[in-house]
Design an enzyme around this catalytic site. Structure first.
Site, mmCIF file in Angstrom:
data_model
loop_
_atom_site.group_PDB
_atom_site.id
_atom_site.type_symbol
_atom_site.label_atom_id
_atom_site.label_comp_id
_atom_site.label_asym_id
_atom_site.label_seq_id
_atom_site.Cartn_x
_atom_site.Cartn_y
_atom_site.Cartn_z
ATOM 1 N N SER A 561 0.771 -1.393 -0.040
ATOM 2 C CA SER A 561 0.258 0.172 -0.071
ATOM 3 C C SER A 561 0.793 1.259 -0.185
ATOM 4 O O SER A 561 1.467 1.477 -1.027
ATOM 5 C CB SER A 561 -1.008 0.074 1.174
ATOM 6 N N ASP A 646 -9.521 -3.653 -5.274
ATOM 7 C CA ASP A 646 -9.216 -2.817 -4.258
ATOM 8 C C ASP A 646 -9.621 -1.371 -4.691
ATOM 9 O O ASP A 646 -9.853 -0.672 -5.398
ATOM 10 C CB ASP A 646 -7.589 -2.630 -4.707
ATOM 11 N N HIS A 681 -8.057 -4.925 -1.624
ATOM 12 C CA HIS A 681 -6.744 -4.353 -0.872
ATOM 13 C C HIS A 681 -6.169 -5.422 0.220
ATOM 14 O O HIS A 681 -5.003 -5.530 0.076
ATOM 15 C CB HIS A 681 -7.038 -3.022 -0.204
#
Length: 709
Positions: A561, A646, A681
Site C-alpha cells: 500500500s 481494490d 486491498h
C-alpha cells in the site's frame, strides 16, 4: 534447520544457474507488452504529463482483463520451476495453523462471547453463551455457511442489541469495502428484511433496541461521508441523515461510549477532528457538538461517570489527557489529567469504573500504564524483551478489575493475558499454538539503530534463527511502511518461520512517517518531508550491509500500500541496493491519483501527501512519485501484487507501473505482476486462501536465492 541451497531444476529443461536473468533467458518466454495509447493530461502549473498506459484504468474493458490475465500467466510461467515448491510452501504455512481453534471468551452484558474455527473451514463461527462458559452454545453467525457460493466473503461490525435479541453486521462479497448491513433475530434465527447498502459495515444500537446509527459511503469516492439513522422495519431509502460531512477532506464514523450512555459521531481529517454526542436513550434527539473543529487540532473522547475524557494534541504535540464536565464540553472547560511529554507519545486510554489504562509509546516501544482512579497510584506493566508489542485488548465492561491485554514479539506467539489491576497478578489465558514444534528459544531478536544521512537514529527490529552468521552472505528481508503515523509493530508471525528456518533474517525499518518515536516522527515523514521516509529505508539497508547481516546480493525489500510507494521510490533512487523487491498493492501513481478527486481516499489525504493543485505540492510529489520517475536503467527483481477490486489503491496503479517498467528497464531481471481477480486491498478472504499470497511471495524470494526446499 539450516537453509538448504541447491540448484533449481526448471520444468522447461532449464539448466541450473545462479541468476534470475539467465533463468529467464533459458525459458525464452516473452513478457506481456501493454499497448501504448497516448493520453495527455490537461496542463497544470505549466506542466503537461503524458500517460500511455492510462487506458488500463477501464476495469470493465475486456482488453484490460486480458492484459491482467496475461501478466498472471507470465508470473506462473516464470515461477514454474518452483511451482511444486510453492504448493508445498502453502501446505507448510497452513500446517502451522491450528485448524480447530477458539478465541479467549469475553463477557458483555450478560453473555460470554467468543469466536471459533472448525477444521478445514475458511471462516469464523461467532458464538455466545448466556451467563457463563458452561452454558449451552448459541451460534450468532456461521460465516462458513453464509459464504457458500462466493469467491470473496467478509463479515465485519458484529453488534448485538442492548436487549441481546438482535445482531447487526456488515457483509462485503466483492472486496470493494462497500458493506451491506443485515440484522438477524438471535431468538428465532430469522434474517430480518432490513438490508442497508453502501455502508462501512459497522453500526451502533440506540438503547431502544430498534434504532441503528450507521455510516454511509459516497458511491464513487467511497468516502465515509454521512451518518444515518435506521428504524427496524422501515425502508432504508427513507433513513434520515443525522449528520453529513460537507468537507470532502474529512470522513465520519459513529460508535457508542463504553459506558453505553452516549451515541458519538466522529468526523476527522489527517490533522483535525470533531465530535458530536447524543443520549443513547433518546435516539430521536439532536446531537450536540462536543468542541468545534479547529485547524491542526486532534481530539478523541470517551465517557465515565460525570465526565468526558479527551485525548488531544491541543498545545501538546505528543498528546495529553484532559477531562471536562458533561454539560461543559468546550475546550475552555478542559482540565489537564496527564500532561504533555516530549519523550512519550500518549496513544489512547481504556476507562474502567475505578481504573484507567493509558497506552503510551516511548523509544519506539509500547507501554501500558495502570492508574488507580481512586487512589491516584500508578504503575507500568513489565514485558522484558528488546522489541515487542503490548496492547489493550477487548474490555467491554466498565465495572471490572481485570485488564485484558495482548502481547507478542518477533519470537513470542500472540498471547492474551488477564491482569488483575488490584492484586497485580497476571494470567496467561491463551498463547497462539504453532503446530510443528516451534520453540522461541531457537530464534534471536535484536533492536538496532541505523543512522540516517541527517544524523537521525532510526530503529530496526530484527529476528533470525540461532546459527545465523553475520558474514554478509545471508539473505535478509527488510520491511517498511512509513506513512499516516502508523507504527509498524514487531509482532510474531508463524508464516515468517518459513523464512527464518531457510536462513533468512527478517527486519523492520521503523522509518519516519510512522509514529514509533512520537508525533514528530510522523511529521518528519509526510508532506514536504516525505523523502525522509525513503532515505531512512535506504539508510537502514545500507546499515544492515555494513554490519554484515547481509549484502546487496542477498538484501530484499518489501512493503504494501503506502509501503508499496516506499518500494517504488527506493527502486528508483537505489535500484542497485536490492536483489529483489516485493511491492504489494502499491500506491505508485501519486500525482495522477491525488489530482483525481473521484478516486477513493484522494481528498481525505491532502494533509498526508499534499494537494497537487498547489504548485509546490505538485512539484514535490512529482519529484518522488514512482510512476513519474521510471527511467531507462537497471531495476532489481520485482514482484508486484494487486487486487482487481481494490478500493484503497486501484489495481491500475501497479498495472500501469509494471507496464512502464517493462518498457523502460534495461536489465533482464524478473518483473512479475500478480492480480487477484476476486479480491481487493486486503487480498483473499478466508484464513487459508490468504496463505497462497504469502506462498507466492516466499517462492519468489527463495527462487532468487536458489533455495528449493
Amino acid at each position: 534447520m539450516k537453509a538448504t541451497i541447491i540448484p533449481l531444476m526448471a520444468a522447461v529443461t532449464l539448466a541450473a544457474c545462479n541468476t534470475a536473468e539467465k533463468k529467464q533467458e533459458k525459458m525464452n518466454v516473452t513478457p506481456p507488452v501493454a499497448e501504448k495509447i497516448r493520453h495527455e493530461f490537461p496542463a497544470i502549473h505549466g506542466d503537461v504529463r503524458v500517460d500511455e498506459y492510462y487506458w488500463l484504468k477501464e476495469r470493465d474493458d475486456p482488453k484490460v482483463i486480458a492484459y491482467l490475465q496475461a501478466e498472471n500467466k507470465y508470473t506462473d510461467t516464470m515461477l514454474s520451476p518452483v511451482k511444486e515448491f510453492r504448493e508445498k510452501l502453502y501446505e507448510e504455512l497452513k500446517g502451522r495453523i491450528k485448524e480447530k481453534d477458539e478465541s479467549v471468551p469475553y463477557f458483555l452484558n450478560g453473555y460470554v462471547y467468543y469466536t471459533r474455527y472448525e477444521e478445514g473451514k475458511e471462516y469464523p463461527v461467532y458464538c455466545r453463551k448466556k451467563g457463563s462458559e458452561s452454558a449451552p452454545e448459541e451460534v450468532v453467525l456461521n460465516v462458513n455457511d453464509m459464504a457458500k457460493g462466493y469467491a470473496f466473503y467478509n463479515v465485519v461490525g458484529l453488534n448485538v442489541s442492548p436487549d441481546n435479541k438482535l445482531v447487526a453486521y456488515g457483509v462485503d462479497t466483492v472486496s470493494r469495502r462497500k458493506y451491506t448491513i443485515h440484522v438477524k433475530d438471535l431468538e428465532t434465527g430469522e434474517l430480518l428484511p432490513d438490508a442497508i447498502a453502501n455502508t462501512t459495515g459497522g453500526s451502533t444500537w440506540a438503547n431502544d433496541n430498534k434504532t441503528l446509527f450507521y455510516t454511509r459511503k459516497n458511491d464513487s469516492t467511497l468516502r465515509s461521508e454521512s451518518i444515518s439513522k435506521h428504524l427496524l422495519g422501515a425502508d432504508p431509502k427513507a433513513d434520515k441523515v443525522v449528520f453529513f460531512e460537507k468537507d470532502d477532506t474529512y470522513s465520519t464514523w459513529v460508535y457508542k461510549s463504553k459506558s453505553r450512555k452516549y451515541i458519538i459521531i466522529g468526523s476527522g481529517s489527517t490533522l483535525s477532528s470533531e465530535y458530536r454526542y447524543l443520549d443513547a436513550d433518546r435516539p430521536d434527539g439532536t446531537f450536540n457538538v462536543f468542541h468545534p473543529r479547529e485547524k491542526d487540532m486532534l481530539y478523541d473522547i470517551d465517557h465515565r461517570g460525570d465526565k468526558f475524557y479527551v485525548v488531544t494534541n491541543y498545545n501538546a504535540k505528543n498528546f495529553r489527557l484532559m477531562e471536562t464536565p458533561l454539560d461543559k464540553t468546550g475546550k475552555d472547560n478542559w482540565k489537564e489529567v496527564i500532561p504533555h511529554r516530549t519523550d512519550v507519545l500518549l496513544e489512547g486510554i481504556e476507562l474502567f469504573s475505578n481504573y484507567m489504562v493509558v497506552s503510551e509509546r516511548k523509544n519506539g516501544l509500547s507501554q501500558l500504564r495502570i492508574i488507580n482512579s481512586l487512589s491516584g497510584q500508578e504503575h507500568y506493566l513489565d514485558f522484558g524483551e528488546p522489541a515487542y508489542v503490548a496492547y489493550v485488548s477487548t474490555n467491554p465492561e466498565m465495572d471490572s478489575k481485570q485488564l485484558r491485554y495482548g502481547y507478542t514479539s518477533l519470537t513470542t506467539p500472540n498471547s492474551t493475558f488477564d491482569y488483575n489491576m488490584d492484586t497485580k497478578e497476571k494470567e496467561l489465558k491463551k498463547q497462539q499454538e504453532v503446530l510443528g514444534g516451534y520453540d522461541p528459544k531457537n530464534y534471536v531478536t535484536e533492536r538496532l539503530f541505523a543512522t540516517a544521512a541527517d544524523g537521525t537514529r532510526v530503529p530496526v527490529s530484527l529476528v533470525y534463527k540461532k546459527g545465523f552468521e553475520k558474514n554478509g552472505q545471508q539473505p535478509l528481508l527488510l520491511y517498511g511502511y512509513g506513512s499516516y503515523g502508523n507504527s509498524i509493530e514487531p509482532f510474531f508471525s508463524s508464516n515468517r518461520i518459513s523464512l527464518l528456518d531457510r536462513g533468512f533474517a527478517y527486519a523492520i525499518a521503523h522509518i519516519r512517517g510512522g509514529q514509533e518515536m512520537g508525533r514528530q516522527w510522523y511529521e518528519d515523514g509526510k508532506m514536504f518531508k516525505k523523502k525522509n521516509t525513503f532515505t531512512d529505508f535506504i539508510d537502514c539497508g545500507e546499515y544492515l550491509i555494513k554490519e554484515k547481516y547481509t549484502s546487496r546480493e542477498h538484501l530484499y525489500a518489501m512493503g504494501g500500500s503506502a509501503g508499496g510507494l516506499l518500494m517504488g521510490a527506493v527502486v528508483n533512487m537505489r535500484p542497485d541496493l536490492w536483489k529483489g523487491v516485493i511491492a504489494a498493492v502499491p500506491f505508485v501513481d501519486v500525482v495522477t491519483t491525488m489530482l483525481d478527486a473521484s478516486i477513493p481516499l484522494t481528498t481525505s489525504e491532502y494533509d498526508e501527501w499534499g494537494n497537487p493543485n498547489n504548485k509546490d505540492a505538485y512539484e514535490y510529489m512529482k519529484s518522488y512519485s514512482p510512476y513519474d520517475n521510471v527511467v531507462k536503467k537497471a531495476y532489481p527483481n520485482m514482484l508486484v501484487t494487486t487486487g482487481l477490486h481494490d478500493s484503497q489503491v486501484q489495481y491500475f496503479e501497479p498495472a500501469k507501473w509494471v507496464a512502464k517498467l517493462r518498457e523502460m528497464k534495461t536489465d533482464s531481471n524478473l518483473l512479475l505482476l500478480e492480480t487477484n481477480m476476486d479480491a481487493g486491498h486486503g487480498g483473499a478472504s478466508g484464513r487459508f486462501k490468504a496463505l497462497k499470497d504469502v506462498a507466492l511471495q516466499y517462492a519468489f524470494l527463495f527462487y532468487l536465492e536458489g533455495i528449493s526446499k
